[in-house]
Scaffold this active site. Structure first.
Site, PDB file in Angstrom:
ATOM      1  N   GLY A  46      -2.799   1.035  -3.243  1.00 38.38           N
ATOM      2  CA  GLY A  46      -1.677   0.677  -2.715  1.00 38.38           C
ATOM      3  C   GLY A  46      -1.933  -0.416  -1.761  1.00 38.38           C
ATOM      4  O   GLY A  46      -3.112  -0.259  -1.065  1.00 38.38           O
ATOM      5  N   GLN A  51      -0.397  -4.546   6.359  1.00 31.63           N
ATOM      6  CA  GLN A  51      -1.584  -4.341   6.413  1.00 31.63           C
ATOM      7  C   GLN A  51      -2.420  -5.453   6.162  1.00 31.63           C
ATOM      8  O   GLN A  51      -3.550  -5.677   6.394  1.00 31.63           O
ATOM      9  CB  GLN A  51      -1.967  -3.266   5.105  1.00 31.63           C
ATOM     10  CG  GLN A  51      -1.388  -1.726   5.414  1.00 31.63           C
ATOM     11  CD  GLN A  51      -2.096  -0.996   4.242  1.00 31.63           C
ATOM     12  OE1 GLN A  51      -1.535  -0.997   3.193  1.00 31.63           O
ATOM     13  NE2 GLN A  51      -3.076  -0.280   4.591  1.00 31.63           N
ATOM     14  N   CYS A  97      -6.013   5.790   3.839  1.00 30.64           N
ATOM     15  CA  CYS A  97      -5.428   4.506   4.121  1.00 30.64           C
ATOM     16  C   CYS A  97      -6.413   3.436   4.420  1.00 30.64           C
ATOM     17  O   CYS A  97      -7.251   3.776   5.271  1.00 30.64           O
ATOM     18  CB  CYS A  97      -4.516   4.743   5.423  1.00 30.64           C
ATOM     19  SG  CYS A  97      -3.365   3.155   5.542  1.00 30.64           S
ATOM     20  N   LEU A  98      -6.260   2.203   3.928  1.00 26.38           N
ATOM     21  CA  LEU A  98      -7.176   1.079   4.002  1.00 26.38           C
ATOM     22  C   LEU A  98      -7.184   0.775   5.558  1.00 26.38           C
ATOM     23  O   LEU A  98      -8.046  -0.015   5.891  1.00 26.38           O
ATOM     24  CB  LEU A  98      -6.801  -0.079   3.134  1.00 26.38           C
ATOM     25  CG  LEU A  98      -6.977   0.214   1.616  1.00 26.38           C
ATOM     26  CD1 LEU A  98      -6.439  -0.958   0.623  1.00 26.38           C
ATOM     27  CD2 LEU A  98      -8.442   0.573   1.287  1.00 26.38           C
ATOM     28  N   HIS A 139       4.031   6.512   0.663  1.00 24.71           N
ATOM     29  CA  HIS A 139       2.987   6.118   1.629  1.00 24.71           C
ATOM     30  C   HIS A 139       3.025   4.419   2.137  1.00 24.71           C
ATOM     31  O   HIS A 139       3.175   4.058   3.332  1.00 24.71           O
ATOM     32  CB  HIS A 139       1.590   6.344   1.242  1.00 24.71           C
ATOM     33  CG  HIS A 139       0.295   5.741   1.854  1.00 24.71           C
ATOM     34  ND1 HIS A 139      -0.492   6.608   2.601  1.00 24.71           N
ATOM     35  CD2 HIS A 139       0.040   4.530   2.321  1.00 24.71           C
ATOM     36  CE1 HIS A 139      -1.401   5.873   3.321  1.00 24.71           C
ATOM     37  NE2 HIS A 139      -0.992   4.617   2.867  1.00 24.71           N
ATOM     38  N   GLU A 140       3.450   3.773   0.793  1.00 30.63           N
ATOM     39  CA  GLU A 140       3.671   2.253   1.175  1.00 30.63           C
ATOM     40  C   GLU A 140       4.988   1.809   1.815  1.00 30.63           C
ATOM     41  O   GLU A 140       5.007   1.022   2.665  1.00 30.63           O
ATOM     42  CB  GLU A 140       3.502   1.438  -0.086  1.00 30.63           C
ATOM     43  CG  GLU A 140       2.159   1.785  -0.825  1.00 30.63           C
ATOM     44  CD  GLU A 140       1.006   1.611  -0.162  1.00 30.63           C
ATOM     45  OE1 GLU A 140       0.880   0.779   1.082  1.00 30.63           O
ATOM     46  OE2 GLU A 140       0.107   2.190  -0.584  1.00 30.63           O
ATOM     47  N   HIS A 143       4.863   2.458   5.342  1.00 34.19           N
ATOM     48  CA  HIS A 143       4.240   1.329   5.954  1.00 34.19           C
ATOM     49  C   HIS A 143       5.158   0.037   6.291  1.00 34.19           C
ATOM     50  O   HIS A 143       5.262  -0.473   7.458  1.00 34.19           O
ATOM     51  CB  HIS A 143       3.158   0.426   5.221  1.00 34.19           C
ATOM     52  CG  HIS A 143       1.856   1.171   5.376  1.00 34.19           C
ATOM     53  ND1 HIS A 143       1.094   1.267   6.549  1.00 34.19           N
ATOM     54  CD2 HIS A 143       0.944   1.758   4.436  1.00 34.19           C
ATOM     55  CE1 HIS A 143      -0.289   1.700   6.377  1.00 34.19           C
ATOM     56  NE2 HIS A 143      -0.410   2.247   4.958  1.00 34.19           N
TER      57      HIS A 143
END
Ligand code: GNR
Ligand code: NI
Length: 177
Positions: A46, A51, A97-98, A139-140, A143
């Site tokens: 994702g 991000q 997480c990226l 999670h997204e 963000h």
């Protein structure tokens, strides 16, 4: 299509609330495609727009290739996603997480959620997400509200993970210069 640079924590843009998209036009579609390319390039499941430094309410996901690189791609792009229902039942999943490289922690969230959103064609869609898709979409959407998975864990764990991310960010910045 373009692989965009990832924002690494700590960074103020990761704490900001993103703004709704007016219309899903060609510019938004091209950005969704760049986000998908960026996500696949970094092997994430994702990615949220902030991000990659953009404060529009856009996210992309693909949970199909998680354990199988040869699996067919199942890209999902969402503009203005909203959770309309969450299950009472909770699920614990080890999240990463990226924007927080190489750090993982168990996070408890509703096991299932219903989400409405605008798709790549600007059409309103509804999805009942379960399993890893339910975890990922929450999670997204977090963000898009300036929330990281570390905001769901103990202050001690959060502090340790953020210090490590900060070190990694500095090391990468030094490498780039
Ligand atoms: O690639 C990712 N894996 C992941 C694993 C468990 C729970 C959430 C995620 S999302 C993450 C990519 C990312 O940082 N998205 O914002
Ligand atoms: Ni993330």
């Amino acid at each position: 299509m373009t692989v965009l640079p990832l924002v690494i924590a700590p960074d103020p843009i990761l704490k900001k609330k993103s703004k709704a998209v007016d219309v899903v036009d060609d510019v938004v579609r091209a950005f969704m495609d760049d986000m998908l390319e960026t996500m696949y390039d970094s092997e994430g499941i994702g990615l949220a727009a902030n991000q990659v430094g953009d404060l529009r309410r856009i996210l992309v996901m693909d949970v199909a290739q998680r354990e199988d690189d040869s699996a067919a791609k199942e890209p999902i792009a969402m503009a203005n996603p909203a959770i309309t229902w969450s299950s009472e039942e909770l699920n614990v999943y080890q999240e990463g997480c990226l924007s927080i490289p190489d750090q993982y922690a168990d996070v408890e969230r509703p096991a299932e959620v219903k989400v409405t959103y605008l798709d790549r064609d600007g059409k309103e869609q509804h999805v009942h997400a379960t399993g890893i898709l339910a975890t990922c979409v929450q999670h997204e959407i977090d963000h898009l509200n300036g929330v990281l998975f570390t905001d769901h864990i103990s202050a001690l764990k959060r502090s340790i993970i953020m210090k490590k991310s900060s070190k990694i960010k500095k090391a990468r910045a030094a490498d780039d210069s």
